[in-house]
Design an enzyme around this catalytic site. Structure first.
Site, PDB file in Angstrom:
ATOM      1  N   ARG A  91     -59.795 -76.252  70.394  1.00 25.79           N
ATOM      2  CA  ARG A  91     -59.097 -76.516  69.122  1.00 25.79           C
ATOM      3  C   ARG A  91     -59.899 -75.782  68.047  1.00 25.79           C
ATOM      4  O   ARG A  91     -60.977 -76.223  67.645  1.00 25.79           O
ATOM      5  CB  ARG A  91     -59.048 -78.001  68.790  1.00 25.79           C
ATOM      6  CG  ARG A  91     -58.395 -78.227  67.414  1.00 25.79           C
ATOM      7  CD  ARG A  91     -58.594 -79.610  66.850  1.00 25.79           C
ATOM      8  NE  ARG A  91     -57.937 -79.714  65.547  1.00 25.79           N
ATOM      9  CZ  ARG A  91     -58.556 -79.553  64.376  1.00 25.79           C
ATOM     10  NH1 ARG A  91     -59.846 -79.290  64.316  1.00 25.79           N
ATOM     11  NH2 ARG A  91     -57.878 -79.656  63.237  1.00 25.79           N
ATOM     12  N   TRP A 126     -64.720 -72.805  61.317  1.00 29.10           N
ATOM     13  CA  TRP A 126     -64.052 -71.718  60.593  1.00 29.10           C
ATOM     14  C   TRP A 126     -65.015 -70.603  60.179  1.00 29.10           C
ATOM     15  O   TRP A 126     -64.583 -69.542  59.772  1.00 29.10           O
ATOM     16  CB  TRP A 126     -63.360 -72.270  59.324  1.00 29.10           C
ATOM     17  CG  TRP A 126     -64.265 -73.146  58.490  1.00 29.10           C
ATOM     18  CD1 TRP A 126     -64.309 -74.500  58.504  1.00 29.10           C
ATOM     19  CD2 TRP A 126     -65.271 -72.723  57.556  1.00 29.10           C
ATOM     20  NE1 TRP A 126     -65.288 -74.962  57.646  1.00 29.10           N
ATOM     21  CE2 TRP A 126     -65.893 -73.886  57.045  1.00 29.10           C
ATOM     22  CE3 TRP A 126     -65.716 -71.486  57.099  1.00 29.10           C
ATOM     23  CZ2 TRP A 126     -66.937 -73.851  56.106  1.00 29.10           C
ATOM     24  CZ3 TRP A 126     -66.750 -71.436  56.162  1.00 29.10           C
ATOM     25  CH2 TRP A 126     -67.340 -72.614  55.683  1.00 29.10           C
ATOM     26  N   ALA A 174     -60.684 -74.318  64.201  1.00 30.55           N
ATOM     27  CA  ALA A 174     -60.510 -74.893  62.867  1.00 30.55           C
ATOM     28  C   ALA A 174     -59.135 -74.495  62.334  1.00 30.55           C
ATOM     29  O   ALA A 174     -58.687 -73.350  62.533  1.00 30.55           O
ATOM     30  CB  ALA A 174     -61.590 -74.362  61.936  1.00 30.55           C
ATOM     31  N   GLU A 210     -76.558 -71.466  73.906  1.00 28.82           N
ATOM     32  CA  GLU A 210     -75.402 -70.580  74.100  1.00 28.82           C
ATOM     33  C   GLU A 210     -75.883 -69.135  74.122  1.00 28.82           C
ATOM     34  O   GLU A 210     -76.887 -68.799  73.489  1.00 28.82           O
ATOM     35  CB  GLU A 210     -74.393 -70.793  72.966  1.00 28.82           C
ATOM     36  CG  GLU A 210     -73.815 -72.198  72.995  1.00 28.82           C
ATOM     37  CD  GLU A 210     -72.699 -72.431  71.985  1.00 28.82           C
ATOM     38  OE1 GLU A 210     -72.627 -71.696  70.983  1.00 28.82           O
ATOM     39  OE2 GLU A 210     -71.889 -73.347  72.207  1.00 28.82           O
ATOM     40  N   GLU A 265     -73.808 -77.556  68.913  1.00 34.09           N
ATOM     41  CA  GLU A 265     -74.506 -76.624  68.017  1.00 34.09           C
ATOM     42  C   GLU A 265     -74.196 -77.129  66.613  1.00 34.09           C
ATOM     43  O   GLU A 265     -73.089 -76.940  66.111  1.00 34.09           O
ATOM     44  CB  GLU A 265     -73.984 -75.208  68.292  1.00 34.09           C
ATOM     45  CG  GLU A 265     -74.911 -74.127  67.842  1.00 34.09           C
ATOM     46  CD  GLU A 265     -74.483 -73.568  66.508  1.00 34.09           C
ATOM     47  OE1 GLU A 265     -75.001 -74.071  65.490  1.00 34.09           O
ATOM     48  OE2 GLU A 265     -73.638 -72.669  66.484  1.00 34.09           O
TER      49      GLU A 265
HETATM   50  C1  SIN Z   1     -73.323 -70.424  63.260  1.00 36.57           C
HETATM   51  O1  SIN Z   1     -73.277 -70.424  62.050  1.00 36.57           O
HETATM   52  O2  SIN Z   1     -73.187 -71.463  63.889  1.00 36.57           O
HETATM   53  C2  SIN Z   1     -73.484 -69.180  64.098  1.00 36.57           C
HETATM   54  C3  SIN Z   1     -74.278 -68.145  63.491  1.00 36.57           C
HETATM   55  C4  SIN Z   1     -74.648 -67.042  64.429  1.00 36.57           C
HETATM   56  O3  SIN Z   1     -74.200 -66.974  65.583  1.00 36.57           O
HETATM   57  O4  SIN Z   1     -75.466 -66.236  64.004  1.00 36.57           O
END
Ligand code: SIN
Length: 485
Positions: free
Chosen positions: A179, A155, A181, A463, A255
């Site tokens: 899916r 989220w 949040a 990513e 992640e």
């Molecule tokens: C995250 O909180 O997982 C992503 C943060 C970002 O892309 O800077």
């Protein structure tokens, strides 16, 4: 809904096989700033999740067979539409997630940027020819889409955490089921509406919105037709999902959580360090995996850093993110606020000193004051846990070796930051920190061209960037014989 120009972007059903699929029951999406219901969304179940996997599986053959530049054209349409509707998408995001509108607009541009980036990168999936050991053989390496990709997204970035995965998957030729949040499904569904308008074929991008996290999670991690699973969220949940994926040996990328150190050395530009710490700590009200979690300051500059930092923290404007000039919005839930209160209270009882903040904010039940704690030691709960809230614990240190040991003393390894000017120190510290991403005199490190990801228990895979496609591709080796006459 509040000032959304294109009302057709507000969707309240899952998007499966190009259809808006309603269910018998629904749940409320709440505005965390006000507690008001933003929308009622159809509550998809395991059945819809299974249908989405079947749709993605059916669409895979044709989508993966399209030339990369044809897929790129459709992705570019999607990117253009997202940027055209940036204001509406940002409002939807702020209403369901709470972050200030300016940050939400930034997230839409960041999220759309992954679609643009991977539309281009997808055209550059090269193979290899390898000198063979035999005159009778040719050794050729090609890359192919892994297949159906399933994902569960958080989220805190309801748009960008989906596009960072989906754009790479689609560009590589995979089809996708997400899916999102349940706190923030509207952003995902608005993206599905734009994907459809962009001409992305039915079944290629599917969104399953349902409160049965365990049941839907089980389908997405164990269904034999899914080749790869990707997750952004906590380390604890990530470990469960990895275990579930083992039953069908899925490719996984994760992640997960962080506990980012932010180190200020005595040769740092203190004003820059203060600015950097404010952005890195307080964006998204501290609810970011790469947020600064522990601030280490060398003794000689402790007083000057702390004084300037605390003034800047006190000046942060807290309130409903949809209003002008707000810098800190609400936290996602009252449970999240309670968690932060407990961490702060525990640390104070263990000897930390409250410099500023330390209470709920009068803006509402989901708001917490931007807080600074000093006299913190590494064993306190606020330094050991991912805070995920607007709280800065400051820990002092004497030497480079000491701070590196403290910074690395965590199971996490996502992002780290340090401010220093001595060139030798910069290299030594950058090498020694056990993290996947390091900000050096820089606190905003995420962008589409950079590889985002962690080491240790912060996850696996990368990513964004040119590396972001790798997780969605299989290497296939072709050995061609019968060449010699
Ligand atoms: C995250 O909180 O997982 C992503 C943060 C970002 O892309 O800077």
């Amino acid at each position: 809904m509040y000032k959304i120009k294109d009302q057709a972007l507000i969707k309240t059903c899952s998007y499966i096989a190009g259809n808006w699929q309603s269910s018998q029951t629904s749940f409320d999406v709440l505005n965390p700033a006000t507690g008001e219901t933003v929308a009622q969304v159809s509550d998809a179940s395991v059945e819809e999740a299974t249908l989405a996997v079947a749709a993605a599986n059916k669409a895979f053959k044709a989508w993966s067979a399209l030339p990369a530049h044809e897929r790129a054209k459709l992705l570019r349409n999607w990117f253009n539409l997202m940027m055209e509707h940036q204001d509406d998408l940002a409002r939807i995001l702020t209403l369901e997630q709470g972050k200030p509108l300016a940050e939400a607009k930034g997230e839409i541009a960041y999220g759309a940027g992954f679609i643009e980036w991977f539309a281009e990168e997808g055209k550059r999936v090269y193979g290899d020819t390898i000198p063979s050991l035999s005159p009778n053989q040719k050794v050729i390496v090609t890359k192919q889409a892994v297949g159906v990709v399933a994902s569960i997204t958080p989220w805190n970035f309801p748009n960008a955490m989906i596009t960072r995965k989906a754009a790479a998957a689609l560009a590589a030729g995979c089809t996708f089921v997400v899916r999102p949040a349940t706190q923030t499904p509207l952003s995902a569904l608005a993206m599905a509406e734009l994907a459809e308008r962009a001409g992305i074929p039915a079944g290629v991008f599917n969104v399953v919105v349902g409160e049965d996290a365990v049941g839907i999670g089980q389908v997405l991690t164990t269904h034999p037709d899914i080749a790869k699973f990707t997750f952004t969220g906590s380390t604890a949940v990530g470990k469960i999902l990895i275990k579930q994926c083992a039953s069908t040996v899925k490719k996984v990328s994760m992640e997960l959580g962080g506990n980012a150190p932010f180190i200020v050395f005595n040769d740092a530009d203190i004003d820059e360090a203060v600015k950097g710490a404010i952005i890195s700590k307080y964006r998204n009200a501290g609810q970011t995996c790469v947020c600064t979690n522990r601030i280490f300051v060398q003794k000689e500059v402790l007083a000057s850093f702390t004084e300037r930092f605390a003034v800047a923290v006190k000046n942060l404007q807290v309130g409903n993110g949809i209003e002008d000039d707000i810098q800190i919005g609400p936290m996602i839930s009252s449970t999240a606020v309670d968690g932060v209160i407990k961490l702060v209270d525990d640390s104070i009882s263990q000897g930390a000193i409250l410099h500023t903040g330390g209470n709920r904010h009068h803006a509402g039940s989901h708001f917490y004051q931007p807080t600074v704690l000093t006299n913190v030691t590494p064993d306190m709960s606020v330094a050991r846990n991912e805070i995920f809230g607007p709280v800065s614990p400051i820990i002092s240190f004497d030497s480079e070796d000491e701070v590196i040991a403290m910074a690395n003393n965590t199971e996490y390894g996502l992002a780290a930051y340090f401010y220093a000017r001595d060139i030798g120190r910069v290299w030594r510290v950058a090498q020694a920190l056990e993290y996947g991403m390091i900000g050096i005199n820089e606190s905003i490190i995420s962008n589409v061209a950079a590889p985002f990801g962690g080491v240790k228990q912060s996850g696996s895979g990368r990513e964004g960037s040119k590396y972001g496609l790798d997780d969605y591709l299989e290497i296939k080796y072709l050995c061609m014989g019968g060449i010699s006459q």
